[in-house]
Design an enzyme around this catalytic site. Structure first.
Site, short mmCIF file in Angstrom:
data_model
loop_
_atom_site.label_atom_id
_atom_site.label_comp_id
_atom_site.label_asym_id
_atom_site.label_seq_id
_atom_site.Cartn_x
_atom_site.Cartn_y
_atom_site.Cartn_z
N THR A 11 -0.78 -2.36 -1.36
CA THR A 11 -0.40 -3.75 -1.15
C THR A 11 0.40 -3.97 0.12
OG1 THR A 11 1.66 -3.50 -2.40
CG2 THR A 11 -0.30 -4.21 -3.63
N GLU A 61 -3.94 -6.43 6.23
CA GLU A 61 -3.92 -5.20 7.02
C GLU A 61 -3.65 -3.98 6.15
OE1 GLU A 61 0.18 -5.82 6.22
OE2 GLU A 61 -1.31 -7.25 6.92
N ASP A 62 -2.88 -4.16 5.06
CA ASP A 62 -2.55 -3.05 4.18
C ASP A 62 -3.81 -2.42 3.58
OD1 ASP A 62 -3.09 -5.32 2.73
OD2 ASP A 62 -1.17 -5.38 1.69
N PHE A 63 -4.71 -3.27 3.09
CA PHE A 63 -5.95 -2.79 2.49
C PHE A 63 -6.78 -2.02 3.50
CE2 PHE A 63 -10.49 -3.33 1.74
CZ PHE A 63 -10.65 -2.88 0.44
#
Length: 412
Positions: free
Chosen positions: A213, A239-241
């Protein structure tokens, strides 16, 4: 006669699908409870001694505005029990009141290596990446911890995260949860993150599925630099994914640590929390279109109703009785899972849990429908449109001068 047979066959196949899907959700429930009990709240592994010192960590903290808990949350990063780390606070606007909060903490803890970067870089549409880019480029250490402004750390949290950073691991992240706070909105947040969210998060980690997340993640900088660094992911809002996906595509492992992330924002309101859930749903739908069909089916009330119909067709069971038992068991499993994630006394009683749980379960499908029919994403004062695959385009571009570059304020 033939059409009737085909119709009955079709109805039976649909009923079988819903029954199997219902069974799979219960398997997910059990796996989350068992794995959560085994995985969460372990003590950090003992260190190997001075011969193998802990590696240095650069902590990137993106900030925008202040709330009543900001100072106390940031202070926990100055008090961590870790031998070598630096904190880089990133603030885009030189008039942001968060600057004074950061400077006061830097003066209070002069022994902590802390820097303040004012001004961002325009490397994409993602405001967070733009804000962090300069600090990322100036990072001194081989590991990067990106931590949102509302996160509160325990003294041994960074040690806990690093203890899971094995040789083949590129990302260790914290499962989202919340600090104990008062009020119905705080209760609702804790119930959501401790049940619906943690159920998916724990099973995803067990099965090594990408579930990052981004609110608190420790990354191997060399692995990120192989993809061009943080700026490579500036074209995405999630951007985390995509950072985690790039690691997995290159056969790096991603893991959760044993301590959940303690979100502790000073602004805690039901409508803001629901807007956050809606925004996340929009991101998931753009990144994984199959979510549009399967995510609503994972909600307790909807899948319970469909499974009750299915068993009435397949086994001639009483659908109302089945539905009520389903809701009761789901409720009990969620209470057990939340207790495991909390690892202590919950800050509300069982009646508060019943009210909050029913509100969450009933409102969940409505928020998903709202996200489905209103795909534009609002992030603070900005608005974005997502293409399939997750690439974002800003509908109302920010002014060019909003990315003013300033020299960082340094004390060490």
């Amino acid at each position: 006669m033939a059409p009737t047979i085909y119709t009955q066959y079709g109805v039976a196949m649909v009923a079988i699908f819903f029954f199997i899907f219902w069974c799979s959700l219960w398997l997910l429930h059990l796996l989350a409870i068992i794995y959560g009990k085994f995985r969460l709240h372990q003590k950090p592994k003992p260190q190997l001694g001075d011969a193998v010192p802990l590696p240095g960590v650069t902590i990137l903290k993106p900030l925008l505005g202040i709330d009543s808990n900001l100072s106390s949350n940031l202070e926990t990063f100055f008090k961590m029990d870790y031998p070598k780390y630096e904190i880089m606070f990133c603030i885009e606007d030189d008039t942001d009141p968060a600057i004074m909060v950061v400077k006061s903490l830097m003066d209070k803890y002069p022994s902590v290596d802390a820097n303040l970067f004012i001004g961002g870089s325009c490397v994409g549409v993602n405001p967070k990446i733009n804000n962090l880019h300069k600090a990322y480029e100036a990072a001194s250490y081989e590991f990067i911890l990106i931590s949102d402004s509302g996160i509160r750390m325990k003294e041994d949290t960074l040690q806990d995260m690093m203890s899971f950073m094995s040789e083949g691991t590129a990302l260790v992240h914290q499962m989202p949860f919340t600090q104990d706070r008062e009020g119905f909105a705080a209760t609702l947040e804790k119930i959501y993150f401790g049940t619906a969210q943690s159920r998916i998060y724990l099973v995803a980690d067990l099965l090594r599925v990408n579930c990052h997340t981004g609110m608190s993640g420790l990354m191997r900088k060399a692995a990120l630099d192989e993809e061009g660094g943080l700026k490579t992911f500036g074209c995405y809002l999630a951007e985390d994914f995509f950072i985690a996906k790039s690691f997995k595509d290159r056969k790096w492992r991603i893991r959760i640590c044993s301590q959940p992330a303690l979100q502790n924002s000073g602004i805690c309101e039901v409508n803001m929390f629901q807007a956050r859930l809606t925004r996340w749903a929009k991101l998931r739908m753009a990144m994984l279109p199959t979510i549009i069909f399967f995510e609503p089916l994972s909600e307790c009330m909807l899948i319970g109703a469909l499974a009750a119909w299915a068993v009435s067709v397949l086994f001639k069971w009483d659908s109302l009785c089945f539905y009520l038992i389903h809701i009761l068991l789901w409720f009990m499993c969620d209470w057990l899972l939340l207790s495991i994630v909390q690892n202590g006394t919950l800050p509300f009683n069982k009646f508060d849990f019943v009210v909050g749980w029913l509100f969450r379960e009933c409102s969940g499908p409505c928020l998903f429908l709202h996200a489905l029919f209103n795909p534009a994403i609002r992030w603070r004062s900005r608005e974005f449109r997502l293409a399939w695959g997750g690439i974002a385009e800003e509908i109302k571009p920010a002014r060019v001068d909003s990315y003013r570059i300033h020299k960082p304020y340094l004390i060490n």
